[in-house]
Design a protein around this motif. Structure first.
Motif, short mmCIF file in Angstrom:
data_model
loop_
_atom_site.label_atom_id
_atom_site.label_comp_id
_atom_site.label_asym_id
_atom_site.label_seq_id
_atom_site.Cartn_x
_atom_site.Cartn_y
_atom_site.Cartn_z
N ALA A 136 -8.82 5.39 -1.73
CA ALA A 136 -8.53 3.98 -1.42
C ALA A 136 -8.86 3.10 -2.61
O ALA A 136 -8.12 2.15 -2.92
CB ALA A 136 -9.32 3.54 -0.19
N ARG A 137 -9.94 3.39 -3.31
CA ARG A 137 -10.31 2.59 -4.49
C ARG A 137 -9.26 2.69 -5.59
O ARG A 137 -8.93 1.71 -6.24
CB ARG A 137 -11.68 3.01 -5.02
N LYS A 138 -8.73 3.90 -5.82
CA LYS A 138 -7.70 4.06 -6.84
C LYS A 138 -6.44 3.27 -6.46
O LYS A 138 -5.82 2.63 -7.31
CB LYS A 138 -7.36 5.54 -7.03
N LEU A 139 -6.08 3.32 -5.19
CA LEU A 139 -4.91 2.57 -4.73
C LEU A 139 -5.15 1.07 -4.88
O LEU A 139 -4.26 0.33 -5.30
CB LEU A 139 -4.58 2.92 -3.28
N HIS A 140 -6.36 0.64 -4.56
CA HIS A 140 -6.72 -0.78 -4.69
C HIS A 140 -6.61 -1.21 -6.15
O HIS A 140 -6.05 -2.28 -6.45
CB HIS A 140 -8.13 -1.01 -4.15
N THR A 141 -7.10 -0.39 -7.06
CA THR A 141 -7.00 -0.69 -8.49
C THR A 141 -5.53 -0.79 -8.91
O THR A 141 -5.15 -1.67 -9.67
CB THR A 141 -7.73 0.38 -9.31
N GLY A 142 -4.69 0.11 -8.38
CA GLY A 142 -3.26 0.07 -8.68
C GLY A 142 -2.60 -1.19 -8.18
O GLY A 142 -1.72 -1.75 -8.84
N LEU A 143 -3.03 -1.67 -7.02
CA LEU A 143 -2.49 -2.92 -6.49
C LEU A 143 -2.91 -4.10 -7.35
O LEU A 143 -2.11 -4.98 -7.64
CB LEU A 143 -2.96 -3.12 -5.04
N LEU A 144 -4.16 -4.12 -7.76
CA LEU A 144 -4.65 -5.21 -8.62
C LEU A 144 -3.92 -5.21 -9.96
O LEU A 144 -3.62 -6.27 -10.52
CB LEU A 144 -6.16 -5.11 -8.81
N ALA A 145 -3.62 -4.02 -10.47
CA ALA A 145 -2.90 -3.92 -11.74
C ALA A 145 -1.48 -4.47 -11.63
O ALA A 145 -0.89 -4.90 -12.61
CB ALA A 145 -2.85 -2.46 -12.21
N ARG A 146 -0.95 -4.46 -10.42
CA ARG A 146 0.39 -5.02 -10.17
C ARG A 146 0.31 -6.51 -9.81
O ARG A 146 1.27 -7.06 -9.32
CB ARG A 146 1.06 -4.26 -9.03
N ASP A 147 -0.86 -7.10 -10.03
CA ASP A 147 -1.09 -8.52 -9.70
C ASP A 147 -0.90 -8.81 -8.21
O ASP A 147 -0.40 -9.86 -7.83
CB ASP A 147 -0.17 -9.44 -10.53
N VAL A 181 0.85 -1.20 0.00
CA VAL A 181 0.00 0.00 0.00
C VAL A 181 0.88 1.25 0.00
O VAL A 181 0.63 2.20 -0.75
CB VAL A 181 -0.99 -0.01 1.19
N LEU A 182 1.93 1.25 0.80
CA LEU A 182 2.85 2.39 0.83
C LEU A 182 3.52 2.61 -0.52
O LEU A 182 3.65 3.75 -0.98
CB LEU A 182 3.92 2.19 1.90
N GLU A 183 3.93 1.55 -1.16
CA GLU A 183 4.59 1.66 -2.47
C GLU A 183 3.65 2.27 -3.51
O GLU A 183 4.04 3.15 -4.28
CB GLU A 183 5.08 0.30 -2.94
N VAL A 184 2.40 1.82 -3.52
CA VAL A 184 1.44 2.34 -4.50
C VAL A 184 1.07 3.78 -4.17
O VAL A 184 0.98 4.63 -5.06
CB VAL A 184 0.19 1.43 -4.58
N LEU A 185 0.91 4.10 -2.89
CA LEU A 185 0.59 5.47 -2.49
C LEU A 185 1.76 6.40 -2.84
O LEU A 185 1.55 7.51 -3.32
CB LEU A 185 0.29 5.52 -0.99
N ASP A 186 2.97 5.93 -2.65
CA ASP A 186 4.16 6.73 -2.96
C ASP A 186 4.27 7.01 -4.46
O ASP A 186 4.79 8.04 -4.87
CB ASP A 186 5.41 5.99 -2.47
N ALA A 187 3.77 6.11 -5.29
CA ALA A 187 3.86 6.27 -6.74
C ALA A 187 2.83 7.28 -7.29
O ALA A 187 2.94 7.70 -8.44
CB ALA A 187 3.67 4.92 -7.43
N GLU A 188 1.87 7.66 -6.48
CA GLU A 188 0.84 8.61 -6.92
C GLU A 188 1.40 10.02 -7.02
O GLU A 188 2.25 10.41 -6.23
CB GLU A 188 -0.35 8.61 -5.94
N ASP A 189 0.90 10.79 -8.00
CA ASP A 189 1.32 12.17 -8.17
C ASP A 189 0.69 13.11 -7.13
O ASP A 189 1.22 14.17 -6.85
CB ASP A 189 0.97 12.68 -9.56
#
Length: 129
Positions: A41-52, A28-36
């Motif tokens: 939370a839903r956007k972060l969740h989608t990002g996690l799913l995209a990373r498998d 979660v921290l890695e995906v949140l850190d990658a955001e501009d």
């Protein structure tokens, strides 16, 4: 080459605030850190799913809540929805553009009366032009 005896950055930051560094919290921290900017939370969740990465939306919400409580992240309300952003370790307040949603941190000093500003809303330089 990374020194394998040193824990990764997120493990260190989580432990420093008394949170156990689990695999899912680090993700979660890695995906949140990658955001501009601030992200839902839903956007972060989608990002996690995209990373498998198999992680539940409830786990994302719980992790974000613990990060906010520990001061590693800040929760904002933008357009009626809660968004999250990583925060630096120093005492600061957030300058938030009402037009584009840009959030920047600015060092903060405690006032003599003990009042601490956390969020200041205005219009950023880019939106004013």
């Amino acid at each position: 080459m990374t020194d394998m005896s040193e824990p990764p950055r997120w493990h260190t930051r989580l432990r420093a605030v008394g949170i156990r560094a689990t695999r899912k919290r680090v993700l979660v921290l890695e995906v949140l850190d990658a955001e501009d900017g601030p992200a839902t939370a839903r956007k972060l969740h989608t990002g996690l799913l995209a990373r498998d990465k198999a992680i539940g939306l409830t786990t994302v919400y719980r992790t974000l809540s613990s990060l906010v409580d520990a001061g590693l992240a800040h929760a904002f309300t933008q357009a009626g929805e809660t968004t999250y952003r990583l925060c630096g370790p120093a005492r600061h307040h957030h300058l938030i553009c009402r037009v584009c949603g840009l959030v920047t941190e600015q060092g903060a000093e405690e006032r003599a009366d003990g009042f601490q500003v956390e969020e200041v809303y205005g219009i950023c330089g880019n939106c004013m032009t």
